[in-house]
Enzyme design. Structure first.
Site, PDB file in Angstrom:
ATOM      1  N   LYS A  11      -7.049  25.858  -9.832  1.00  0.00           N
ATOM      2  CA  LYS A  11      -5.621  25.418 -10.227  1.00  0.00           C
ATOM      3  C   LYS A  11      -5.715  25.279 -11.918  1.00  0.00           C
ATOM      4  O   LYS A  11      -6.800  25.561 -12.533  1.00  0.00           O
ATOM      5  CB  LYS A  11      -5.477  23.805  -9.703  1.00  0.00           C
ATOM      6  CG  LYS A  11      -5.394  24.082  -8.311  1.00  0.00           C
ATOM      7  CD  LYS A  11      -5.076  22.607  -7.643  1.00  0.00           C
ATOM      8  CE  LYS A  11      -4.833  22.542  -6.141  1.00  0.00           C
ATOM      9  NZ  LYS A  11      -4.243  21.388  -5.531  1.00  0.00           N
ATOM     10  N   TYR A  51       3.720  25.965  -1.198  1.00  0.00           N
ATOM     11  CA  TYR A  51       3.664  24.659  -0.996  1.00  0.00           C
ATOM     12  C   TYR A  51       4.709  24.050  -0.219  1.00  0.00           C
ATOM     13  O   TYR A  51       4.845  22.839   0.059  1.00  0.00           O
ATOM     14  CB  TYR A  51       3.257  23.570  -2.195  1.00  0.00           C
ATOM     15  CG  TYR A  51       1.815  23.743  -2.583  1.00  0.00           C
ATOM     16  CD1 TYR A  51       0.913  23.451  -1.909  1.00  0.00           C
ATOM     17  CD2 TYR A  51       1.462  24.179  -3.828  1.00  0.00           C
ATOM     18  CE1 TYR A  51      -0.413  23.179  -2.221  1.00  0.00           C
ATOM     19  CE2 TYR A  51       0.223  24.237  -4.572  1.00  0.00           C
ATOM     20  CZ  TYR A  51      -0.676  23.711  -3.488  1.00  0.00           C
ATOM     21  OH  TYR A  51      -2.121  23.768  -3.956  1.00  0.00           O
ATOM     22  N   ASN A 114      -6.553  18.609  -9.118  1.00  0.00           N
ATOM     23  CA  ASN A 114      -7.904  18.322  -8.277  1.00  0.00           C
ATOM     24  C   ASN A 114      -8.581  19.814  -8.335  1.00  0.00           C
ATOM     25  O   ASN A 114      -9.473  19.902  -7.265  1.00  0.00           O
ATOM     26  CB  ASN A 114      -7.716  17.706  -6.843  1.00  0.00           C
ATOM     27  CG  ASN A 114      -6.562  18.549  -6.055  1.00  0.00           C
ATOM     28  OD1 ASN A 114      -6.227  19.581  -6.522  1.00  0.00           O
ATOM     29  ND2 ASN A 114      -6.540  17.868  -5.100  1.00  0.00           N
ATOM     30  N   HIS A 117      -7.614  24.733  -4.619  1.00  0.00           N
ATOM     31  CA  HIS A 117      -6.912  24.576  -3.215  1.00  0.00           C
ATOM     32  C   HIS A 117      -7.756  25.504  -2.027  1.00  0.00           C
ATOM     33  O   HIS A 117      -8.360  26.271  -2.619  1.00  0.00           O
ATOM     34  CB  HIS A 117      -5.694  25.335  -3.311  1.00  0.00           C
ATOM     35  CG  HIS A 117      -5.084  25.671  -1.879  1.00  0.00           C
ATOM     36  ND1 HIS A 117      -4.191  25.011  -1.240  1.00  0.00           N
ATOM     37  CD2 HIS A 117      -5.081  26.772  -1.198  1.00  0.00           C
ATOM     38  CE1 HIS A 117      -3.870  25.483  -0.008  1.00  0.00           C
ATOM     39  NE2 HIS A 117      -4.360  26.742  -0.077  1.00  0.00           N
ATOM     40  N   GLU A 128      -1.489  32.452   4.078  1.00  0.00           N
ATOM     41  CA  GLU A 128      -1.704  32.093   2.375  1.00  0.00           C
ATOM     42  C   GLU A 128      -2.291  33.620   1.870  1.00  0.00           C
ATOM     43  O   GLU A 128      -1.962  33.775   0.665  1.00  0.00           O
ATOM     44  CB  GLU A 128      -2.700  30.918   2.435  1.00  0.00           C
ATOM     45  CG  GLU A 128      -1.873  29.655   2.564  1.00  0.00           C
ATOM     46  CD  GLU A 128      -2.751  28.328   2.372  1.00  0.00           C
ATOM     47  OE1 GLU A 128      -2.161  27.525   2.575  1.00  0.00           O
ATOM     48  OE2 GLU A 128      -3.760  28.641   2.255  1.00  0.00           O
TER      49      GLU A 128
HETATM   50  P1  ADP Z   1      -5.551  19.722   0.032  1.00  0.00           P
HETATM   51  O1  ADP Z   1      -5.171  20.302  -1.365  1.00  0.00           O
HETATM   52  O2  ADP Z   1      -6.811  18.882   0.014  1.00  0.00           O
HETATM   53  O3  ADP Z   1      -5.387  20.275   1.120  1.00  0.00           O
HETATM   54  P2  ADP Z   1      -2.635  18.671   0.720  1.00  0.00           P
HETATM   55  O4  ADP Z   1      -2.557  20.088   1.289  1.00  0.00           O
HETATM   56  O5  ADP Z   1      -2.656  17.287   1.498  1.00  0.00           O
HETATM   57  O6  ADP Z   1      -4.253  18.450   0.190  1.00  0.00           O
HETATM   58  O7  ADP Z   1      -2.045  18.566  -0.566  1.00  0.00           O
HETATM   59  C1  ADP Z   1      -1.673  19.342  -1.603  1.00  0.00           C
HETATM   60  C2  ADP Z   1      -1.922  19.308  -2.796  1.00  0.00           C
HETATM   61  O8  ADP Z   1      -0.809  18.351  -3.346  1.00  0.00           O
HETATM   62  C3  ADP Z   1      -3.331  18.456  -3.226  1.00  0.00           C
HETATM   63  O9  ADP Z   1      -4.128  19.465  -3.340  1.00  0.00           O
HETATM   64  C4  ADP Z   1      -2.844  17.656  -4.233  1.00  0.00           C
HETATM   65  O10 ADP Z   1      -2.937  18.580  -5.580  1.00  0.00           O
HETATM   66  C5  ADP Z   1      -1.359  17.228  -4.224  1.00  0.00           C
HETATM   67  N1  ADP Z   1      -1.478  15.804  -3.549  1.00  0.00           N
HETATM   68  C6  ADP Z   1      -1.415  15.645  -2.341  1.00  0.00           C
HETATM   69  N2  ADP Z   1      -1.391  14.321  -1.928  1.00  0.00           N
HETATM   70  C7  ADP Z   1      -0.858  13.931  -3.228  1.00  0.00           C
HETATM   71  C8  ADP Z   1      -0.641  12.508  -3.563  1.00  0.00           C
HETATM   72  N3  ADP Z   1      -0.663  11.457  -2.796  1.00  0.00           N
HETATM   73  N4  ADP Z   1      -0.095  12.389  -4.933  1.00  0.00           N
HETATM   74  C9  ADP Z   1      -0.176  13.451  -5.797  1.00  0.00           C
HETATM   75  N5  ADP Z   1      -0.683  14.778  -5.411  1.00  0.00           N
HETATM   76  C10 ADP Z   1      -1.077  14.930  -4.317  1.00  0.00           C
HETATM   77 MG    MG Z   2      -3.727  21.598   1.831  1.00  0.00          MG
END
Ligand code: ADP
Ligand code: MG
Length: 140
Positions: A11, A51, A114, A117, A128
């Site tokens: 990212k 997304y 974070n 992905h 994807e």
């Molecule tokens: P992951 O990336 O672990 O699969 P998700 O698919 O649930 O997580 O969410 C996609 C992305 O959206 C996350 O990696 C993060 O960057 C963002 N995200 C998820 N939950 C939150 C939240 N509560 N607040 C802010 N950003 C979030």
């Molecule tokens: Mg996810």
């Protein structure tokens, strides 16, 4: 266990801090092969589509804005059980909850920024990968 492929994204917080090599080393040390890779700036439409499952979530707008705030590295990782294995290496979505030694524990700035992905299931991995890579780009 089967050999699988999963979509990975480094990212914008990771490219901004010049962490792509350090993160790629984590994948390779764990036995995952980077079988395709390209650095791109996503458009807003591409990020929204990618997304789309999160469209109704309160964080969607900020997530899309973050994902287009700088270059990302799109990757296909291949290996035994690659989808779950990559999720383990990445760690929990919120770095505050991520296990020791995971990418998110060591590198993530916040739950938004974070660093990585990773696809979450075989069906999403297939969709994807096909969204970002043509068959010709998957050289193995
Ligand atoms: P992951 O990336 O672990 O699969 P998700 O698919 O649930 O997580 O969410 C996609 C992305 O959206 C996350 O990696 C993060 O960057 C963002 N995200 C998820 N939950 C939150 C939240 N509560 N607040 C802010 N950003 C979030
Ligand atoms: Mg996810």
């Amino acid at each position: 266990m089967a050999v699988e492929r999963t979509l990975s994204i480094l990212k914008p917080d990771a490219t901004r801090r010049n962490l792509t090599g350090k993160i790629n080393a984590r994948f390779e040390e764990a036995g995952l092969r980077i079988v395709a890779q390209k650095r791109v700036l996503l458009s807003q439409a591409q990020a929204e589509e990618f997304y789309g499952v999160h469209r109704e979530r309160p964080f969607f707008k900020d997530l899309v804005a973050f994902m287009i705030s700088g270059p990302v590295v799109l990757q296909v990782l291949e290996g035994e059980n690659a989808i779950a294995r990559n999720r383990e290496i990445m760690g929990a979505t919120n770095p505050a909850n991520a296990a020791e030694g995971t990418i998110r524990k060591d590198f993530a700035e916040s739950i938004d920024a974070n660093s990585v992905h990773g696809s979450d299931a075989p069906e999403t991995a297939a969709v994807e990968i096909a969204y970002f890579f043509s068959g010709l780009e998957l050289v193995g």
